[in-house]
Write a protein that holds these residues in place. Structure first.
Motif, short mmCIF file in Angstrom:
data_model
loop_
_atom_site.label_atom_id
_atom_site.label_comp_id
_atom_site.label_asym_id
_atom_site.label_seq_id
_atom_site.Cartn_x
_atom_site.Cartn_y
_atom_site.Cartn_z
N ALA A 136 19.12 -11.87 -14.16
CA ALA A 136 20.07 -10.82 -13.81
C ALA A 136 21.43 -11.42 -13.45
CB ALA A 136 19.52 -9.98 -12.65
N HIS A 142 28.73 -10.58 -18.43
CA HIS A 142 29.55 -9.38 -18.34
C HIS A 142 30.93 -9.71 -17.77
CE1 HIS A 142 30.68 -5.21 -17.28
NE2 HIS A 142 29.82 -4.87 -18.23
N GLN A 170 12.16 -7.66 -21.71
CA GLN A 170 12.88 -7.24 -20.52
C GLN A 170 14.40 -7.19 -20.70
OE1 GLN A 170 11.51 -10.33 -17.92
NE2 GLN A 170 9.60 -9.29 -17.39
N ARG A 206 16.55 -3.84 -20.76
CA ARG A 206 16.65 -3.22 -19.43
C ARG A 206 17.57 -4.00 -18.51
NH1 ARG A 206 13.67 -4.87 -15.25
NH2 ARG A 206 11.97 -5.67 -16.57
N LEU A 207 17.39 -5.32 -18.48
CA LEU A 207 18.21 -6.15 -17.60
C LEU A 207 19.68 -6.11 -17.99
CD1 LEU A 207 15.85 -9.24 -17.24
CD2 LEU A 207 16.29 -7.47 -15.52
N THR A 217 21.20 -3.61 -19.49
CA THR A 217 21.71 -2.29 -19.09
C THR A 217 22.01 -2.26 -17.59
OG1 THR A 217 20.44 -1.23 -20.86
CG2 THR A 217 21.18 0.17 -19.05
N ASP A 218 21.12 -2.84 -16.80
CA ASP A 218 21.35 -2.92 -15.36
C ASP A 218 22.60 -3.72 -15.01
OD1 ASP A 218 19.05 -1.45 -14.98
OD2 ASP A 218 17.81 -3.17 -14.41
N ALA A 219 22.97 -4.69 -15.88
CA ALA A 219 24.15 -5.53 -15.63
C ALA A 219 25.43 -4.88 -16.10
CB ALA A 219 23.97 -6.88 -16.32
N GLY A 220 25.35 -3.67 -16.65
CA GLY A 220 26.55 -2.94 -17.07
C GLY A 220 26.81 -2.93 -18.56
#
Length: 260
Positions: free
Chosen positions: A127, A134, A183, A186-187, A189-192
């Motif tokens: 993450a 990003h 994974q 998903r990871l 997407t969670d990071a933006g």
């Protein structure tokens, strides 16, 4: 334990740089690396980051794709890998930097494209690494990652429980982030990131020697015995069949495309 057939299995681990270079040149390596290169959508003048560049096997293709006027930045934490990649850095648009994927040595919004290839399976904090990607990508920039899902490793054997034990040892004990392939979407997407595409690349091996150059069956089986996943007898049965009977194995790597 001893190898079932020393002429089939490698008994010593190759140097990391040698392993990465020869895998890049294999049929399986060329297949998914070509998919990654296509997904990057490179063109002249772009700045592209190869994070965890290793011995630089992918730097020439990246340099060719962004010339003229582009820049390729290879980053790795291992000086031995950077030394192996040094001849590639003679290309006018390639530069090498030593750094950690969790704290990339680049300014904010400084690259147009980024790639990482079979690196996230080893990192301490995926993450955090994704947050760094990003940070360094410009708005609209693209990150392409290629990572295996080690639970998908399937090796044919008349005793499937032995194959399952071998794979379970790898996912439990050998690879730090063994399920990272599934994974990453998903990871990211969670990071933006926005994740428009996930491309499965299933690698099929019919030649045991070619597969052994990727998986290291004998030495990995030895570790599985030491860890209690296989007995000495089971290991001997497992390796004998791989060495002397028709061989089949497959594993799936996912190419994940993420946009900042």
């Amino acid at each position: 334990m001893t190898s079932a057939d020393a002429s089939v299995f490698e008994t010593t681990r190759p140097a990391s740089a040698d392993y990465l270079t020869r895998f890049a040149a294999s049929d399986a390596g060329r297949d998914y690396k070509g998919r990654m290169l296509d997904a990057l959508d490179l063109r002249a003048g772009l700045t592209v980051l190869d994070a965890g560049c290793g011995p630089g096997a992918d730097l020439p293709a990246l340099a060719e794709a962004v010339a003229p006027g582009g820049t390729v930045i290879g980053v790795d934490h291992d000086q031995e890998m950077l030394d192996a990649a040094a001849p590639t850095a003679a290309h006018p648009c390639v530069e090498l930097r030593r750094g950690d994927i969790h704290a990339l040595p680049l300014d904010d919004a400084s690259v147009d494209r980024a790639r990482t290839d079979r690196v996230m399976q080893w990192v301490d904090d995926p993450a955090r690494a994704l947050a760094e990607f990003h940070r360094v990508l410009r708005p609209g920039g693209r990150l392409v990652m290629g990572e295996p899902d080690w639970d998908t490793l399937a090796v044919d054997h008349p005793h499937p429980s032995l194959s399952r034990a071998y794979t379970r040892h790898i996912t439990d004990q050998v690879i730090r982030n063994a399920a990272i392939g599934r994974q990453l979407a998903r990871l990211a997407t969670d990071a933006g990131f926005r994740v428009p595409e996930v491309i499965p690349a299933t690698q099929v091996f019919r030649d045991v020697r070619a597969a052994d150059r990727v998986f290291g069956f004998e030495r990995t089986t030895r570790r599985a015995v030491e860890a209690g996943y296989l007995s000495e007898y089971q290991a001997a049965v497992w390796l004998h069949h791989l060495a002397h009977r028709p061989f089949f194995a497959s594993a799936t790597l996912y190419v994940v495309v993420a946009e900042a």
